[in-house]
Design an enzyme around this catalytic site. Structure first.
Site, PDB file in Angstrom:
ATOM      1  N   HIS A  65       0.785  -1.176   0.062  1.00  0.00           N
ATOM      2  CA  HIS A  65      -0.006  -0.023  -0.040  1.00  0.00           C
ATOM      3  C   HIS A  65       0.679   1.191   0.293  1.00  0.00           C
ATOM      4  CE1 HIS A  65      -4.064  -1.703   0.464  1.00  0.00           C
ATOM      5  NE2 HIS A  65      -3.669  -2.635   0.584  1.00  0.00           N
ATOM      6  N   ASP A 113       2.105   2.350  -2.989  1.00  0.00           N
ATOM      7  CA  ASP A 113       2.086   2.935  -4.288  1.00  0.00           C
ATOM      8  C   ASP A 113       1.255   4.213  -4.484  1.00  0.00           C
ATOM      9  OD1 ASP A 113      -0.240   1.487  -4.251  1.00  0.00           O
ATOM     10  OD2 ASP A 113      -0.150   0.530  -6.273  1.00  0.00           O
ATOM     11  N   SER A 140      -8.767 -12.759  -8.300  1.00  0.00           N
ATOM     12  CA  SER A 140      -8.974 -12.097  -7.085  1.00  0.00           C
ATOM     13  C   SER A 140      -8.096 -12.534  -6.040  1.00  0.00           C
ATOM     14  CB  SER A 140     -10.700 -12.202  -6.783  1.00  0.00           C
ATOM     15  OG  SER A 140     -11.451 -11.536  -7.544  1.00  0.00           O
ATOM     16  N   SER A 200      -2.879 -10.122  -9.419  1.00  0.00           N
ATOM     17  CA  SER A 200      -3.134  -9.255 -10.481  1.00  0.00           C
ATOM     18  C   SER A 200      -3.640  -9.809 -11.653  1.00  0.00           C
ATOM     19  CB  SER A 200      -1.980  -8.055 -10.539  1.00  0.00           C
ATOM     20  OG  SER A 200      -1.542  -7.326  -9.590  1.00  0.00           O
ATOM     21  N   SER A 201      -4.548 -10.639 -11.465  1.00  0.00           N
ATOM     22  CA  SER A 201      -5.323 -11.079 -12.658  1.00  0.00           C
ATOM     23  C   SER A 201      -6.011  -9.935 -13.508  1.00  0.00           C
ATOM     24  CB  SER A 201      -6.066 -12.379 -12.378  1.00  0.00           C
ATOM     25  OG  SER A 201      -7.202 -11.659 -11.288  1.00  0.00           O
ATOM     26  N   SER A 202      -6.640  -9.071 -12.820  1.00  0.00           N
ATOM     27  CA  SER A 202      -7.405  -8.035 -13.522  1.00  0.00           C
ATOM     28  C   SER A 202      -6.391  -7.017 -14.399  1.00  0.00           C
ATOM     29  CB  SER A 202      -8.338  -7.241 -12.746  1.00  0.00           C
ATOM     30  OG  SER A 202      -8.269  -7.432 -11.504  1.00  0.00           O
ATOM     31  N   GLU A 218      -9.597   0.394 -13.483  1.00  0.00           N
ATOM     32  CA  GLU A 218      -9.623   0.237 -12.146  1.00  0.00           C
ATOM     33  C   GLU A 218     -10.570   1.554 -11.324  1.00  0.00           C
ATOM     34  OE1 GLU A 218      -9.469  -2.748 -10.790  1.00  0.00           O
ATOM     35  OE2 GLU A 218      -8.428  -3.629 -12.400  1.00  0.00           O
ATOM     36  N   ASP A 225       0.279  -2.714  -9.926  1.00  0.00           N
ATOM     37  CA  ASP A 225      -0.221  -3.968 -10.475  1.00  0.00           C
ATOM     38  C   ASP A 225       0.099  -3.502 -12.160  1.00  0.00           C
ATOM     39  OD1 ASP A 225      -1.158  -4.215  -8.224  1.00  0.00           O
ATOM     40  OD2 ASP A 225      -3.117  -4.634  -8.494  1.00  0.00           O
ATOM     41  N   TYR A 240     -10.425  -1.158   0.740  1.00  0.00           N
ATOM     42  CA  TYR A 240      -9.106  -0.671   0.104  1.00  0.00           C
ATOM     43  C   TYR A 240      -9.309   0.739   0.037  1.00  0.00           C
ATOM     44  CZ  TYR A 240      -5.336  -0.042  -3.217  1.00  0.00           C
ATOM     45  OH  TYR A 240      -4.277   0.396  -3.858  1.00  0.00           O
TER      46      TYR A 240
HETATM   47  C1  GLA Z   1      -3.387  -3.788  -4.842  1.00  0.00           C
HETATM   48  C2  GLA Z   1      -3.657  -2.422  -5.588  1.00  0.00           C
HETATM   49  C3  GLA Z   1      -2.224  -1.875  -5.824  1.00  0.00           C
HETATM   50  C4  GLA Z   1      -1.505  -1.863  -4.482  1.00  0.00           C
HETATM   51  C5  GLA Z   1      -1.676  -3.032  -3.741  1.00  0.00           C
HETATM   52  C6  GLA Z   1      -1.146  -2.826  -2.250  1.00  0.00           C
HETATM   53  O1  GLA Z   1      -3.017  -4.794  -5.623  1.00  0.00           O
HETATM   54  O2  GLA Z   1      -4.227  -2.544  -6.854  1.00  0.00           O
HETATM   55  O3  GLA Z   1      -2.147  -0.621  -6.465  1.00  0.00           O
HETATM   56  O4  GLA Z   1      -2.127  -0.763  -3.595  1.00  0.00           O
HETATM   57  O5  GLA Z   1      -2.870  -3.637  -3.454  1.00  0.00           O
HETATM   58  O6  GLA Z   1       0.317  -2.624  -2.162  1.00  0.00           O
END
Ligand code: GLA
Length: 391
Positions: free
Chosen positions: A35, A37, A124, A128-130, A162, A174, A224
């Site tokens: 978290h 980024d 999910s 980062s499949s999406s 997103e 991601d 989130y």
């Molecule tokens: C998800 C979000 C990213 C990042 C991470 C946590 O993957 O899509 O942008 O914030 O959580 O680091």
């Protein structure tokens, strides 16, 4: 290669023409920098050796036809480029529609196409499949229609899907990792300057193992977004007294302690996690440069502790997996990876202990939870690519 040939043949059988472009976009692992980024901080991440594959060709029709046989067996979805509409909850084509809309905002028009999609990524779960799907379509369109955008802008197109089309206020990690991943190396990214600062090879003799807890909370997106708001709230309060501070990236651990009384308890905890993570990323680079894998591993465990106590984005299942990592021989460090609230943990494991480790953690987790975890030994892969195919 054989798989690729079969995939291209499947495209031809389904749509009655050859694919013109083949695009591939990998999933990613967040190694350290949780978290950070969207707080303009630092992240150590890598692309994995698998992800989304797309075969695509223009179709000369008045609409697009898309298929994702694993996700929606036997089903052809149709996209009307003149009437894309709002996102439909749970619809996998949202990611394609979102990319098309993001490109339209940049005055780039897409023509009707046929596309076949396959993904090897758990959905999910924190890999980062999406983002891989978004990045895969970005690269497919780039090659098919000859679109010129800077690489980081392609990552922003995916993030826009997103943030705007789907309402998740995620950062750039991601899509950025899926675009910029380097084979056999971790990438250190700076999300203020939006660049890869350097690459760092994973030390020889170690492996990254992913253990998917198979459990995902359903409030993930709202949790989130509220974490993000809490971080931004903390930064705004610190900034009121220290004008050089724009985001939590500018806050050192010492400054955070100095400002503790200006924050409410929750903001302090959230900020402590983010500030700590940025610091741990810097420490990790030093460790890797010195080949000090033991300390690097400890930083992973510390990161998880901070997720658990400060950011509260862990779950009992993720905690249990990290607890197991501390007792099964061969593991140097482990933590939740990605957004949290369920999904995966990563484990840094000695290569010669890999198989026994994977078996032991599978059995122990199953015994405790009754759930069979998905376990993946991850090669570090290359970022997204797209190639033109011969006619
Ligand atoms: C998800 C979000 C990213 C990042 C991470 C946590 O993957 O899509 O942008 O914030 O959580 O680091």
């Amino acid at each position: 290669m054989q798989n690729e040939q079969n995939f291209l043949q499947e495209f031809e059988q389904l749509f009655g023409r050859k694919a013109a472009v083949l695009a591939k976009a990998p999933g990613r692992l967040e190694i350290l920098g949780n978290h950070t980024d969207y707080n303009e901080g630092f992240v150590l991440s890598c692309a994995v050796g698998f992800g989304v594959t797309i075969a695509i060709a223009e179709n000369g029709l008045d609409r697009c036809r898309v298929r994702n046989p694993e996700f929606a067996p036997g089903k052809e979805e149709s996209i009307d480029l003149n009437n894309i509409g709002a996102a439909i909850p749970g619809d996998w084509t949202n990611y394609i529609k979102g990319v098309i809309l993001e490109l339209e905002k940049r005055n780039i028009k897409i023509k009707p196409f046929d596309a076949l999609v396959k993904s090897d990524l758990p959905v999910s779960s924190g890999m980062s499949s999406s983002a891989a799907l978004e990045t895969g379509f970005c690269f497919a369109f780039k090659e098919l229609f000859g679109i010129e955008l800077a690489k980081e802008e392609w990552a922003r197109v995916g993030q826009g899907v997103e943030n705007i089309y789907l309402g998740l206020k995620s950062g750039l990690l991601d899509q950025f990792s899926s675009v910029f991943g380097q084979k056999n190396a971790l990438i250190l990214s700076d999300f203020r300057t939006v660049e890869v600062l350097r690459t760092v090879p994973l030390p020889e003799g170690y492996f990254l193992i992913v253990v998917n807890s198979m459990i995902k909370h359903n409030l993930v997106d709202s949790e989130y977004n509220s974490r993000r708001a809490e971080c931004e709230g903390a930064a705004a309060k610190i900034s009121a007294k220290h004008q050089a501070v724009k985001t939590l990236r500018d806050v050192s651990p010492a400054l955070l302690e100095e400002c503790k009384d200006d924050l409410d308890a929750l903001e302090y905890k959230r900020a402590k996690h983010v500030v700590g993570e940025c610091d741990r990323v810097k420490q990790a680079i030093n460790c890797l440069d010195k080949n000090d894998i033991a300390t690097f591993g400890k930083l992973l465990f510390e990161s998880h502790e901070s997720s658990r106590n400060n950011f509260e984005n862990s779950t009992v299942e993720l905690d249990y997996l990290v607890e197991l990592a501390q007792t099964i021989p061969g593991c140097l460090g482990s933590r939740l990876s990605g957004g949290g609230f369920g999904g995966i943990t990563i484990h840094l494991v000695k290569a010669d202990a890999k198989d026994t480790y994977m078996n032991a953690i599978r059995e122990a987790y199953k015994l405790q939870t009754g759930v069979e975890p998905q376990i993946l030994a991850c090669e570090i892969g290359q970022g997204a690519i797209a190639i033109k195919l011969e006619k």
